[in-house]
Design an enzyme around this catalytic site. Structure first.
Site, PDB file in Angstrom:
ATOM      1  N   HIS A 195     -13.484  48.606 -61.019  1.00 32.89           N
ATOM      2  CA  HIS A 195     -12.705  48.419 -62.175  1.00 32.89           C
ATOM      3  C   HIS A 195     -13.719  48.371 -63.303  1.00 32.89           C
ATOM      4  CE1 HIS A 195      -8.693  48.151 -60.669  1.00 32.89           C
ATOM      5  NE2 HIS A 195      -9.212  47.048 -59.951  1.00 32.89           N
ATOM      6  N   GLY A 196     -13.907  49.076 -64.177  1.00 30.38           N
ATOM      7  CA  GLY A 196     -14.846  49.097 -65.536  1.00 30.38           C
ATOM      8  C   GLY A 196     -16.094  50.039 -65.174  1.00 30.38           C
ATOM      9  N   ASP A 235       0.681  45.411 -63.627  1.00 32.23           N
ATOM     10  CA  ASP A 235      -0.958  45.935 -63.081  1.00 32.23           C
ATOM     11  C   ASP A 235      -1.358  44.578 -62.509  1.00 32.23           C
ATOM     12  OD1 ASP A 235      -3.324  47.498 -62.416  1.00 32.23           O
ATOM     13  OD2 ASP A 235      -3.889  47.197 -64.501  1.00 32.23           O
ATOM     14  N   HIS A 236      -1.956  44.565 -61.350  1.00 32.64           N
ATOM     15  CA  HIS A 236      -2.450  43.493 -60.484  1.00 32.64           C
ATOM     16  C   HIS A 236      -1.679  42.449 -60.771  1.00 32.64           C
ATOM     17  CE1 HIS A 236      -5.996  45.482 -58.939  1.00 32.64           C
ATOM     18  NE2 HIS A 236      -5.860  46.358 -59.802  1.00 32.64           N
TER      19      HIS A 236
END
Length: 185
Positions: free
Chosen positions: A158-159, A59-60
């Site tokens: 994100h979040g 991921d990323h």
């Protein structure tokens, strides 16, 4: 689902949930969470839960070396995040990784646009055009890099959101008309 795994216990929990739900799963491991250990845990639990179809995704992915390490450790896909670079630099770096990954049967996801962190979701720049994926660039990016999936920015973060999101389904629809690969939110 694509839950993040950061320990042996999280990997085990992911497999247990996938088994219970009879659902395939993408296990996201980030470079900061020990690439080799997550890979070992996933491969261990694949044997304990043979009924679960699981993919292991970086991921990323950050530095080039981190992405190569994930490929060497048996990750089945890598997400290359070069979204902070210029379009040209993003294309160049992603295309290089795609060549290497595809040579060993690993799929590649890349990001075009800028996904904000939730704690920044109330900043004014999130609602301006530079935060969103440009639909006109999407097809060029896919053709020039050969990626298998494209992470796009349409106002998601994100979040947790700190303000009311401005999710642009119109941009998503337009991008989907320009590319035929899976889009990732």
């Amino acid at each position: 689902a694509a839950p993040n795994a950061w320990s042996l216990n999280t990997v085990k929990s992911i497999f247990e949930a996938a088994s219970e739900l009879k659902a395939p799963v993408i296990i996201d491991g980030a470079g900061i969470h020990q690439i080799e250990e997550i890979s070992d845990a996933v491969h261990f639990y694949e044997k304990k839960f043979p009924e679960v179809t699981a993919a292991l995704n970086l991921d990323h992915g950050g530095p080039f070396e981190e992405i190569i390490q994930a490929i060497r450790c048996g990750y089945t896909s890598v997400m290359v995040d070069r979204s902070t670079l210029t379009f040209e630099e993003n294309v160049r770096e992603v295309a290089e990784i795609v060549k290497i990954a595809h040579a060993v049967g690993v799929s590649v996801e890349a990001e075009l646009g800028s996904l904000a962190l939730g704690e920044h979701s109330n900043e004014t720049d999130i609602d301006h055009g530079e935060a969103y994926t440009n639909p006109d660039n999407a097809a060029d990016f896919v053709n020039m890099t050969g990626v298998d999936a494209l992470a796009v920015s349409i106002g998601t973060v994100h979040g947790m959101y700190k303000a009311k999101p401005n999710i642009r389904i119109d941009i998503l629809k337009e991008i989907s008309q320009h590319v035929s690969i899976p889009l990732v939110l």
